[in-house]
Motif scaffolding. Structure first.
Motif, mmCIF file in Angstrom:
data_model
loop_
_atom_site.group_PDB
_atom_site.id
_atom_site.type_symbol
_atom_site.label_atom_id
_atom_site.label_comp_id
_atom_site.label_asym_id
_atom_site.label_seq_id
_atom_site.Cartn_x
_atom_site.Cartn_y
_atom_site.Cartn_z
ATOM 1 N N TYR A 30 -3.477 11.047 -16.091
ATOM 2 C CA TYR A 30 -3.936 9.775 -16.644
ATOM 3 C C TYR A 30 -2.892 8.677 -16.458
ATOM 4 C CZ TYR A 30 -7.963 11.993 -18.889
ATOM 5 O OH TYR A 30 -9.140 12.655 -19.132
ATOM 6 N N VAL A 31 -1.639 9.009 -16.733
ATOM 7 C CA VAL A 31 -0.571 8.009 -16.629
ATOM 8 C C VAL A 31 -0.390 7.547 -15.184
ATOM 9 C CG1 VAL A 31 1.904 7.611 -16.905
ATOM 10 C CG2 VAL A 31 0.636 8.833 -18.683
ATOM 11 N N SER A 32 -0.319 8.506 -14.239
ATOM 12 C CA SER A 32 -0.106 8.139 -12.837
ATOM 13 C C SER A 32 -1.283 7.345 -12.287
ATOM 14 C CB SER A 32 0.138 9.392 -11.987
ATOM 15 O OG SER A 32 -0.981 10.266 -12.035
ATOM 16 N N THR A 33 -2.497 7.684 -12.739
ATOM 17 C CA THR A 33 -3.676 6.951 -12.277
ATOM 18 C C THR A 33 -3.644 5.498 -12.743
ATOM 19 O OG1 THR A 33 -5.033 8.967 -12.292
ATOM 20 C CG2 THR A 33 -6.194 6.858 -12.344
ATOM 21 N N VAL A 34 -3.297 5.291 -14.005
ATOM 22 C CA VAL A 34 -3.231 3.931 -14.540
ATOM 23 C C VAL A 34 -2.124 3.138 -13.842
ATOM 24 C CG1 VAL A 34 -2.660 2.566 -16.579
ATOM 25 C CG2 VAL A 34 -4.262 4.466 -16.761
ATOM 26 N N VAL A 35 -0.966 3.778 -13.620
ATOM 27 C CA VAL A 35 0.132 3.095 -12.925
ATOM 28 C C VAL A 35 -0.318 2.663 -11.530
ATOM 29 C CG1 VAL A 35 2.411 3.420 -11.883
ATOM 30 C CG2 VAL A 35 1.983 4.212 -14.206
ATOM 31 N N MET A 36 -1.007 3.549 -10.824
ATOM 32 C CA MET A 36 -1.463 3.222 -9.473
ATOM 33 C C MET A 36 -2.402 2.025 -9.479
ATOM 34 S SD MET A 36 -3.834 5.370 -6.819
ATOM 35 C CE MET A 36 -5.287 4.770 -7.677
ATOM 36 N N TRP A 37 -3.403 2.039 -10.355
ATOM 37 C CA TRP A 37 -4.370 0.951 -10.367
ATOM 38 C C TRP A 37 -3.778 -0.334 -10.942
ATOM 39 C CZ3 TRP A 37 -8.079 1.148 -7.128
ATOM 40 C CH2 TRP A 37 -8.685 2.364 -6.808
ATOM 41 N N LEU A 38 -2.759 -0.228 -11.803
ATOM 42 C CA LEU A 38 -2.049 -1.430 -12.248
ATOM 43 C C LEU A 38 -1.328 -2.093 -11.075
ATOM 44 C CD1 LEU A 38 -0.503 -0.509 -15.722
ATOM 45 C CD2 LEU A 38 -2.096 -2.381 -15.226
ATOM 46 N N MET A 39 -0.731 -1.274 -10.219
ATOM 47 C CA MET A 39 -0.094 -1.808 -9.018
ATOM 48 C C MET A 39 -1.121 -2.502 -8.132
ATOM 49 S SD MET A 39 2.458 1.345 -8.051
ATOM 50 C CE MET A 39 2.907 0.595 -6.495
ATOM 51 N N VAL A 40 -2.282 -1.882 -7.987
ATOM 52 C CA VAL A 40 -3.347 -2.487 -7.178
ATOM 53 C C VAL A 40 -3.757 -3.836 -7.767
ATOM 54 C CG1 VAL A 40 -5.764 -2.267 -6.491
ATOM 55 C CG2 VAL A 40 -4.220 -0.299 -6.301
ATOM 56 N N LEU A 41 -3.932 -3.895 -9.085
ATOM 57 C CA LEU A 41 -4.305 -5.149 -9.733
ATOM 58 C C LEU A 41 -3.251 -6.224 -9.522
ATOM 59 C CD1 LEU A 41 -5.768 -3.829 -13.108
ATOM 60 C CD2 LEU A 41 -7.037 -5.032 -11.322
ATOM 61 N N LEU A 44 0.812 -1.214 0.000
ATOM 62 C CA LEU A 44 0.000 0.000 0.000
ATOM 63 C C LEU A 44 0.848 1.269 0.000
ATOM 64 C CD1 LEU A 44 -2.992 -0.686 2.434
ATOM 65 C CD2 LEU A 44 -3.084 -0.243 -0.022
ATOM 66 N N ARG A 45 2.096 1.208 0.475
ATOM 67 C CA ARG A 45 2.931 2.408 0.543
ATOM 68 C C ARG A 45 3.136 3.037 -0.833
ATOM 69 N NH1 ARG A 45 6.029 -1.178 3.977
ATOM 70 N NH2 ARG A 45 5.546 -0.806 6.175
ATOM 71 N N PRO A 46 3.624 2.296 -1.837
ATOM 72 C CA PRO A 46 3.752 2.924 -3.164
ATOM 73 C C PRO A 46 2.419 3.319 -3.779
ATOM 74 C CG PRO A 46 4.251 0.575 -3.283
ATOM 75 C CD PRO A 46 4.183 0.925 -1.837
ATOM 76 N N VAL A 47 1.361 2.589 -3.437
ATOM 77 C CA VAL A 47 0.029 2.948 -3.941
ATOM 78 C C VAL A 47 -0.386 4.306 -3.391
ATOM 79 C CG1 VAL A 47 -2.416 2.352 -3.849
ATOM 80 C CG2 VAL A 47 -0.730 0.585 -4.328
ATOM 81 N N PHE A 48 -0.133 4.539 -2.103
ATOM 82 C CA PHE A 48 -0.426 5.841 -1.503
ATOM 83 C C PHE A 48 0.346 6.946 -2.228
ATOM 84 C CE2 PHE A 48 -1.629 3.918 2.844
ATOM 85 C CZ PHE A 48 -2.969 3.971 2.518
ATOM 86 N N PHE A 49 1.611 6.673 -2.547
ATOM 87 C CA PHE A 49 2.441 7.686 -3.223
ATOM 88 C C PHE A 49 1.846 8.067 -4.574
ATOM 89 C CE2 PHE A 49 5.735 8.460 -6.434
ATOM 90 C CZ PHE A 49 6.291 9.625 -5.950
ATOM 91 N N PHE A 50 1.498 7.079 -5.384
ATOM 92 C CA PHE A 50 0.947 7.376 -6.699
ATOM 93 C C PHE A 50 -0.446 7.991 -6.598
ATOM 94 C CE2 PHE A 50 4.301 4.630 -8.347
ATOM 95 C CZ PHE A 50 4.626 5.281 -9.519
#
Length: 356
Positions: A196-207, A166-172
């Motif tokens: 758009y790019v940062s949002t997709v990166v964050m949710w890709l990490m979540v997935l 969750l730490r990197p997810v919080f950052f993004f």
């Protein structure tokens, strides 16, 4: 105009991204836990938000008033962050009552802006969003620490329940929301792209990290009954005696209970004839370890190391499985933490990290 074309492309790309993964999570995923279903509906909401942004990329729609309306609507997406974080750390959090309480301020600002339509309302709304977002981040951080302490005190294998990711997810999440704020208030196209790019990166990490993740419910800890044998005498604290120490030693030395892959604090407490509170207190005060570290130390010192020394032909994957670890990655992390070496370095006789 070129910037708007790029924004239109990114909005369409993000819409497709969230739509595809929403369908996968809700319909085709074989692991349909409550958390994965909630995540699927969050992706549905984000697909709708991004689909709405495509309209904004038409030149005649890119006006200050339209940007304000979009900001008001987009602000509602903050609730999805609250749902996501709390469903991970407090499974079952998203009830209709809680969702209505969180949505009430957003509904209030939306109605006020429709009725008044002034910039002051927008600024007040942004200030509220800023406080709301930081409340999610800070509250989530504190809950995550409590959750991590709980699983380390109660589980020997945490591969599918760990929330360190969750730490990197919080950052993004913070980066993407700052970009969103720049887009909404200033209309900067480059910030739109970064958003758009940062949002997709964050949710890709979540997935990626939530693929095998299953949150656990933090159960209340049983109270400790005062022990007269541990009372202070002559102003000096007495050493607490634990009646189950001998039984615990027997379980470790003779029955090798630590080799059980899914061993929990409750399992061990039941086996030694006590409750989780007393056993946890014993491990923290007498042994100086969490349950997770205690079990993994036993696995490595009593099983992994002897196997590595006596059977050099065994693979590390086989040794990890024989020692009670669910994955080779957990085995490596625990081995390095205990010995200061990686398993392969230990096997080759290399010195520990930091030694000459």
């Amino acid at each position: 105009m070129q910037g708007l074309n790029i924004s239109a492309f990114l909005a369409g790309w993000c819409t497709a991204f969230f739509t595809i993964h929403a369908i996968r999570l809700l319909r085709y995923s074989s692991r349909k836990s409550r958390f994965h279903r909630v995540l699927g509906w969050i992706f549905v909401i984000w697909a709708l938000f991004n689909a709405k942004d495509i309209i904004l990329t038409f030149p005649q729609c890119y006006t200050e008033q339209m940007l304000h309306y979009v900001l008001i609507v987009d602000g509602w997406s903050a609730i999805t962050y609250a749902i996501f974080v709390n469903e991970i750390l407090t499974p079952g959090w998203a009830t209709p009552r809680r969702l209505m309480l969180h949505a009430a301020p957003f509904l209030f600002f939306t109605i006020v802006y429709i009725a008044v339509g002034t910039t002051q309302v927008v600024y007040a709304y942004v200030a509220y969003l800023w406080c709301y977002a930081w409340a999610i981040v800070i509250g989530g951080f504190l809950k995550a620490r409590r959750y991590l302490r709980y699983i380390h005190d109660n589980y020997s294998n945490i591969d599918e329940i760990d929330v360190s990711w969750l730490r990197p997810v919080f950052f993004f999440a913070v980066v993407s929301q700052l970009m969103w704020l720049a887009v909404s208030l200033l209309g900067v196209v480059w910030a739109d792209m970064l958003y758009y790019v940062s949002t997709v990166v964050m949710w890709l990490m979540v997935l990626h990290y939530s693929r095998r993740f299953h949150p656990v419910v933090i159960e209340p800890v049983p109270a400790m009954v005062p022990d007269s044998r541990a009372d202070a005498k002559d102003g000096k604290p007495a050493v607490r005696e634990y009646h189950f120490e001998q039984r615990l030693q027997q379980l470790v030395e003779q029955e090798e209970i630590y080799l059980k892959r899914d061993l929990t604090m409750s399992d061990l407490a039941l086996a030694v004839g006590t409750n989780r509170t007393y056993l946890s207190n014993y491990l923290s005060q007498s042994v100086g370890m969490s349950f997770y570290d205690y079990v993994n130390q036993l696995r490595i010192t009593k099983k992994s190391v002897p196997l590595m020394q006596e059977h050099p032909e065994y693979t590390l994957e086989h040794i990890a499985a024989e020692s009670g670890f669910k994955s080779i990655s957990t085995f490596r992390r625990a081995f390095v933490k205990l010995t200061g070496k990686s398993p392969s370095s230990f096997r080759q006789g290399e010195p520990a990290c930091g030694t000459p």
